[in-house]
Design an enzyme around this catalytic site. Structure first.
Site, mmCIF file in Angstrom:
data_model
loop_
_atom_site.group_PDB
_atom_site.id
_atom_site.type_symbol
_atom_site.label_atom_id
_atom_site.label_comp_id
_atom_site.label_asym_id
_atom_site.label_seq_id
_atom_site.Cartn_x
_atom_site.Cartn_y
_atom_site.Cartn_z
ATOM 1 N N ASP A 11 -125.327 -38.753 16.713
ATOM 2 C CA ASP A 11 -123.909 -39.771 17.646
ATOM 3 C C ASP A 11 -124.768 -40.623 18.418
ATOM 4 O O ASP A 11 -125.595 -40.487 18.968
ATOM 5 C CB ASP A 11 -123.024 -38.172 18.469
ATOM 6 C CG ASP A 11 -121.651 -38.784 18.811
ATOM 7 O OD1 ASP A 11 -121.901 -39.508 18.885
ATOM 8 O OD2 ASP A 11 -121.692 -37.986 19.944
ATOM 9 N N SER A 12 -123.929 -41.376 18.671
ATOM 10 C CA SER A 12 -124.418 -41.994 20.147
ATOM 11 C C SER A 12 -124.890 -41.438 21.924
ATOM 12 O O SER A 12 -125.156 -41.427 22.626
ATOM 13 C CB SER A 12 -122.779 -42.286 20.866
ATOM 14 O OG SER A 12 -122.082 -42.287 21.214
ATOM 15 N N TYR A 43 -120.856 -46.395 22.227
ATOM 16 C CA TYR A 43 -120.650 -47.551 20.882
ATOM 17 C C TYR A 43 -119.563 -48.185 21.024
ATOM 18 O O TYR A 43 -119.610 -49.292 20.380
ATOM 19 C CB TYR A 43 -121.342 -46.867 19.574
ATOM 20 C CG TYR A 43 -122.505 -46.258 19.087
ATOM 21 C CD1 TYR A 43 -123.777 -46.918 20.099
ATOM 22 C CD2 TYR A 43 -123.078 -45.569 17.803
ATOM 23 C CE1 TYR A 43 -124.943 -46.297 19.954
ATOM 24 C CE2 TYR A 43 -124.201 -45.696 17.771
ATOM 25 C CZ TYR A 43 -125.607 -46.034 18.519
ATOM 26 O OH TYR A 43 -126.388 -45.231 18.045
ATOM 27 N N GLY A 44 -117.988 -47.389 21.112
ATOM 28 C CA GLY A 44 -117.169 -48.129 21.105
ATOM 29 C C GLY A 44 -117.193 -49.447 20.749
ATOM 30 O O GLY A 44 -116.383 -49.846 19.869
ATOM 31 N N CYS A 74 -120.557 -39.185 14.048
ATOM 32 C CA CYS A 74 -120.089 -40.552 14.958
ATOM 33 C C CYS A 74 -118.890 -40.889 14.249
ATOM 34 O O CYS A 74 -119.124 -40.966 12.975
ATOM 35 C CB CYS A 74 -120.410 -41.074 15.784
ATOM 36 S SG CYS A 74 -120.483 -42.356 17.077
ATOM 37 N N ASN A 75 -117.810 -41.193 15.346
ATOM 38 C CA ASN A 75 -117.085 -42.124 13.773
ATOM 39 C C ASN A 75 -117.262 -43.494 14.172
ATOM 40 O O ASN A 75 -117.256 -44.241 13.334
ATOM 41 C CB ASN A 75 -115.391 -42.207 14.525
ATOM 42 C CG ASN A 75 -114.661 -40.285 14.292
ATOM 43 O OD1 ASN A 75 -113.946 -40.351 13.528
ATOM 44 N ND2 ASN A 75 -114.759 -40.142 15.190
ATOM 45 N N GLU A 150 -119.418 -38.542 29.050
ATOM 46 C CA GLU A 150 -120.798 -38.406 28.932
ATOM 47 C C GLU A 150 -121.067 -37.943 30.815
ATOM 48 O O GLU A 150 -122.450 -37.847 30.986
ATOM 49 C CB GLU A 150 -121.506 -39.386 28.590
ATOM 50 C CG GLU A 150 -120.791 -39.642 27.192
ATOM 51 C CD GLU A 150 -122.719 -38.639 25.977
ATOM 52 O OE1 GLU A 150 -123.943 -38.888 26.828
ATOM 53 O OE2 GLU A 150 -122.309 -38.032 25.280
ATOM 54 N N CYS A 182 -112.365 -39.070 17.179
ATOM 55 C CA CYS A 182 -114.295 -39.065 17.726
ATOM 56 C C CYS A 182 -114.331 -37.909 18.283
ATOM 57 O O CYS A 182 -114.571 -36.946 18.500
ATOM 58 C CB CYS A 182 -113.433 -40.083 19.310
ATOM 59 S SG CYS A 182 -115.448 -40.184 20.823
ATOM 60 N N THR A 183 -115.201 -37.455 18.062
ATOM 61 C CA THR A 183 -116.147 -36.510 17.892
ATOM 62 C C THR A 183 -116.497 -36.003 19.612
ATOM 63 O O THR A 183 -117.086 -35.066 20.157
ATOM 64 C CB THR A 183 -117.416 -36.764 17.228
ATOM 65 O OG1 THR A 183 -118.356 -37.420 18.241
ATOM 66 C CG2 THR A 183 -117.478 -36.615 16.371
ATOM 67 N N HIS A 184 -116.278 -36.834 20.057
ATOM 68 C CA HIS A 184 -116.257 -36.367 21.769
ATOM 69 C C HIS A 184 -115.211 -35.647 22.239
ATOM 70 O O HIS A 184 -114.887 -34.864 22.973
ATOM 71 C CB HIS A 184 -116.690 -37.674 22.921
ATOM 72 C CG HIS A 184 -118.194 -37.881 23.290
ATOM 73 N ND1 HIS A 184 -118.403 -39.016 22.210
ATOM 74 C CD2 HIS A 184 -119.092 -37.853 23.942
ATOM 75 C CE1 HIS A 184 -119.540 -38.874 22.823
ATOM 76 N NE2 HIS A 184 -119.697 -38.981 23.565
HETATM 77 N N1 DGL Z 1 -118.426 -39.741 19.625
HETATM 78 C C1 DGL Z 1 -118.799 -41.363 19.080
HETATM 79 C C2 DGL Z 1 -117.748 -41.254 17.807
HETATM 80 O O1 DGL Z 1 -117.210 -40.987 17.384
HETATM 81 C C3 DGL Z 1 -118.204 -42.278 19.822
HETATM 82 C C4 DGL Z 1 -118.515 -42.490 21.415
HETATM 83 C C5 DGL Z 1 -119.141 -43.287 21.599
HETATM 84 O O2 DGL Z 1 -118.541 -44.129 21.869
HETATM 85 O O3 DGL Z 1 -120.633 -43.916 21.676
HETATM 86 O O4 DGL Z 1 -116.980 -42.516 18.150
#
Ligand code: DGL
Length: 268
Positions: A11-12, A43-44, A74-75, A150, A182-184
Site C-alpha cells: 500500500d502507500s 498516492y490519491g 490499495c485501491n 497517517e 480505500c484501505t485506510h
Molecule cells: N490506501 C490507499 C487506497 O486504498 C490510498 C492512500 C493514498 O492516497 O495514498 O487507495
C-alpha cells in the site's frame, strides 16, 4: 506440501495493514511481508502513471523477496496498475475492488450503493465499471481522509466536518450501502458510521479480500502448513519509526522492527 513463502501485501502507507489483519484472522499460519510506500504517500492526488511507476517498483521488490502471492492492498494502485503488476509478476495477484463490490451487491436492498475513495480511485471510474448494471453507484472522493489517518487522527472534529461534507451527496441519493474504496478507511469506520447513520451498511473489502487470498492459495496448492509460527516483516520507504508508531497506535498491532525498503525508482 507446505509452502512457507510469505504473502506480499503493499500500500502507500499503513492502510493495507487493514487487509493484512484480515488475512491473519483467516489464515493465521501464513507469513506476510508488508511494504508501505511512505516516501510517496499520498498516492490519491497523483496521476495514474506516477502511481503505476511507484507500485511496479514495490511489486518487483516483493517478488524479488520470494513472495508466493501479491495482495494489492490499495485501491489507488489497483485502479492505476493491477493489470501491469499481474503481467510482470510470476505469482498470482489479488486486488481489493472486486471483493468490495461483491460484498456491497450482496448487502444492498435498495440497489443504490455509495463508494468513497481517493481522487485517483474515483476519477478512474473503476468502481463504476466493476459494479456495472448491478446497482446505481454514487461515488465521492474524500481526499483529506488518508492524511488524517497517517497522522494518527481517526476521530477529530475536523475529520468529522470533512466527512459530513464528503458524505452529503451519498445521503441525498439515498444509498443504503457504502463501500470503503480505500484501505485506510476501515480505520474511520466509527466516524463514517456515525455520519451515515446506523441503517447504512458500511463495506470493508478486507475480509472479502482475505477469502480471495485463501481461495487463490488453495487453487495454487500453496498454503503454509508448518507447525512453527509464521514470520511477518514490515518495511516502509519512509520513516520506519513513524510507521511502527502508527501501526501500533491506529491498528493496535505489535509490528516490532520496521525496515527501510529501498526501491529502484526506475523499476518499471
Ligand atoms: N490506501 C490507499 C487506497 O486504498 C490510498 C492512500 C493514498 O492516497 O495514498 O487507495
Amino acid at each position: 506440501m507446505s509452502d512457507d513463502r510469505p504473502i506480499g501485501v503493499f500500500d502507500s502507507g499503513v492502510g493495507g495493514l487493514t487487509v493484512a489483519r484480515a488475512i491473519w484472522e483467516l489464515l493465521p499460519n501464513e507469513s506476510v511481508t508488508y511494504v508501505g510506500d511512505g516516501a510517496h504517500f499520498p498516492y490519491g492526488p497523483r496521476p495514474v502513471e506516477e502511481i503505476r511507476r511507484f507500485a511496479m517498483g514495490i511489486a518487483e521488490h516483493l517478488v524479488a523477496r520470494g513472495v508466493k502471492l501479491l495482495v494489492v492492498a490499495c485501491n489507488s494502485i489497483e485502479v492505476s496498475a493491477i493489470g501491469d503488476i499481474a503481467a510482470a509478476a510470476d505469482v498470482p495477484v489479488v486486488g481489493v475492488i472486486a471483493p468490495g463490490v461483491r460484498a456491497a451487491l450482496r448487502a444492498t436492498r435498495s440497489g443504490v450503493v455509495g463508494v468513497i475513495g481517493t481522487e485517483a480511485t474515483i476519477r478512474t471510474g473503476s468502481y463504476q465499471r466493476a459494479v456495472g448494471s448491478g446497482a446505481t453507484l454514487v461515488a465521492a472522493a474524500c481526499p483529506l481522509f488518508v492524511e488524517h489517518v497517517e497522522r494518527g487522527d481517526t476521530t477529530s472534529a475536523a475529520l468529522r466536518a470533512a466527512a459530513a461534507r464528503y458524505l452529503a451527496p451519498l445521503d441525498r441519493e439515498g444509498v443504503d450501502t457504502v463501500i470503503m474504496g480505500c484501505t485506510h478507511y476501515p480505520l474511520l469506520s466509527g466516524l463514517l458510521q456515525l455520519e451515515l447513520g446506523p441503517d447504512v451498511v458500511l463495506v470493508s473489502s478486507a475480509d472479502e479480500t482475505a477469502k480471495d487470498v485463501y481461495a487463490e492459495l488453495v487453487r495454487a496448492d500453496a498454503l503454509r502448513d508448518a507447525p512453527d509460527a509464521p514470520v511477518h516483516t514490515f518495511a516502509t520507504t519512509g520513516d520506519p519509526e513513524a510507521f511502527r508508531r502508527l501501526a501500533e497506535q491506529v491498528l493496535g498491532l505489535e509490528v516490532g522492527d520496521v525496515d527501510r525498503a529501498v526501491i529502484a525508482e526506475d523499476a518499471a
